[in-house]
Write an enzyme that holds these catalytic residues in place. Structure first.
Site, PDB file in Angstrom:
ATOM      1  N   GLU A 210      56.312  10.191   6.698  1.00  0.00           N
ATOM      2  CA  GLU A 210      57.425  10.353   5.727  1.00  0.00           C
ATOM      3  C   GLU A 210      58.638  10.328   5.878  1.00  0.00           C
ATOM      4  OE1 GLU A 210      56.408  10.786   2.410  1.00  0.00           O
ATOM      5  OE2 GLU A 210      54.355  10.835   2.697  1.00  0.00           O
ATOM      6  N   CYS A 244      65.548  14.426   1.969  1.00  0.00           N
ATOM      7  CA  CYS A 244      65.095  12.925   2.078  1.00  0.00           C
ATOM      8  C   CYS A 244      65.315  12.351   0.954  1.00  0.00           C
ATOM      9  CB  CYS A 244      64.008  12.989   2.776  1.00  0.00           C
ATOM     10  SG  CYS A 244      62.546  13.792   2.027  1.00  0.00           S
TER      11      CYS A 244
END
Length: 455
Positions: A210, A244
């Site tokens: 990720e 993010c």
């Protein structure tokens, strides 16, 4: 033997004992973990405030609450998830039954980041435990207070053979990837992600990565500008931009760009008045990241630009009109800086985005479904929103993950269970009938029958 190797061996023995295959035991630990998190909510909030200056409301909304939701969802559905999944058998295999059997990988490693230290550590841990694995969690040293609380929580609920937290162990960053695991789940930056991927490849270990990237926002001429600005300010300044999936830069239609910028400035002032002294406005995690973000504040700064070296706070900053050559457009910002670019023709959107391909998220603000249908398929991204930002992550019913340079694999809810499970394909053949057509010697009749069954 080193302490990491000792824990890994203990977990291998625990897994080999078959204890993790007991679904009732998994549920027992997950329920106990949920209770422990609720009991330590105040302590977790205090730790997140110490690390990132997150308010209690923000800490619960984007970290603790999301973990509890995922735990509740998992506890509710786990008995269904672990059941074999029936599949139809081909006629050539008559009589038989086919099914897929979810099985744990074994000993898993979770490497977590500092920006959402509780959420991005515990959510994958829940999936790994639910799927029947053992877990070693390696949290970030940068978010020390939260890492310490997580270590206490894990040790209070799980036996070390099932789950362990490696916070506070010297040299762990340099040696953890020297050990062999059955699955690695990494959340963080691209550079470290590449190192993890290389280390995993040495042992042919499957991974979930990720990562991040520059997640663009497109605001077209049909969007509700006031609402778009409000939602953009919320998403960008959550955790002081250290998200993010934060909207990294904005591409606004030239006809509405001025209005959008004025509304962004308006909502920054409303939501974060006197930001450097605002008690619920986040800080940059450490000196290195603080200095990096400060260097991105150049060009046509039309709002903000101030900072406080003592507190590591940076004012919400708007750069308009931004250009492709601005420092803020050369890397993922990961801070409270809004570069706003403009376009007139839709194709310009793709030219800009393709300079930073495969972002983790993409956001489109539009009032026309036609524009939505045209733009979304032409941008490759992990996930996103139409007329909002960030919120696609806040559900256990859809997977979350990246694509290309923004990641490999996904998780949340059922997908977390699937990510940490290997599905064994099983065909169970009847012993009552044994069709002779597959056995030699082959004849013209058998040849015709094979053609009949397999076509």
């Amino acid at each position: 033997m080193d302490i990491i190797g000792s824990i890994i061996n203990e977990q291998k023995e625990y897994f080999a004992s078959g204890k993790t295959l007991d679904v009732k035991l998994r549920l027992k630990y997950l329920k106990a973990f949920k209770t422990a998190i609720k009991q330590r909510e105040s302590d977790i909030c205090t730790a997140l405030n110490a690390d990132l200056n997150k308010s209690a409301s923000e800490s619960y909304m984007v970290e603790i609450g999301m973990v509890l939701e995922d735990l509740s969802f998992c506890i509710k559905h786990l008995k269904k998830w672990v059941k074999p999944k029936r599949r139809s058998s081909p006629l050539a295999q008559f009589p038989s039954k086919s099914y897929m059997l979810p099985s744990p990988y074994g000993n898993t490693l979770i490497i977590a980041p500092w920006n959402y230290p509780f959420l991005l550590s515990i959510q994958p841990l829940v999936g790994a435990i639910a799927a029947g694995n053992t877990v070693i969690l390696k949290p970030s040293r940068a978010s020390a207070a939260t890492s310490a609380i997580m270590k206490e929580l894990i040790e209070s609920v799980f036996p070390q053979g099932l789950a362990a937290c490696l916070y506070g162990i010297d040299g762990v960053n340099n040696t953890i990837l020297d050990h062999k695991f059955d699955y690695i789940f990494f959340t963080g930056g691209k550079e470290i992600g590449q190192k993890v991927y290389r280390a995993a490849a040495e042992n042919l270990t499957p991974v979930t990565l990720e990562l991040g990237g520059k997640s663009p926002v497109v605001v077209d001429e049909t969007a509700k500008i006031d609402l778009a600005a409000r939602r953009l300010v919320f998403g960008k300044l959550l955790n002081a931009g250290q998200t993010c999936i934060a909207p990294d830069y904005i591409i606004a239609h030239r006809s509405i760009a001025d209005k959008l910028v004025e509304n962004i400035k308006k909502y920054i002032g409303k939501l974060y008045p006197d930001a450097l002294n605002c008690e619920y406005y986040g800080k940059i995690i450490n000196e290195r990241h603080y200095e990096r973000v400060k260097k991105l504040i150049t060009g046509n700064v039309v709002y903000g630009g101030g900072f406080d070296d003592a507190t590591h706070k940076i004012e919400p900053t708007v750069i308009y009109p931004a250009t492709a050559d601005d420092p803020a457009m050369q890397e993922e910002i990961f801070g409270p800086v809004f570069p706003v670019l403009t376009y007139t023709d839709k194709n310009e959107i793709f030219d800009i985005i393709n300079k930073h391909p495969t972002p983790l998220a993409f956001y489109l603000f539009t009032g026309k479904k036609k524009n939505e249908k045209y733009i979304l398929p032409r941008v490759m991204f992990g996930g996103g929103c139409v007329n909002d930002v960030i919120m696609h992550i806040a559900t256990s019913k859809m997977p979350f993950g990246g694509v290309g340079s923004s990641g490999i694999g996904s998780y949340h809810g059922l997908k977390s269970f699937e990510t940490f499970s290997h599905y064994k394909s099983i065909l169970k053949k009847s012993n009552t009938i044994d069709l002779p057509i597959r056995y030699t010697p082959y004849s013209k009749l058998k040849y015709k029958l094979v053609h009949f069954f397999m076509k």
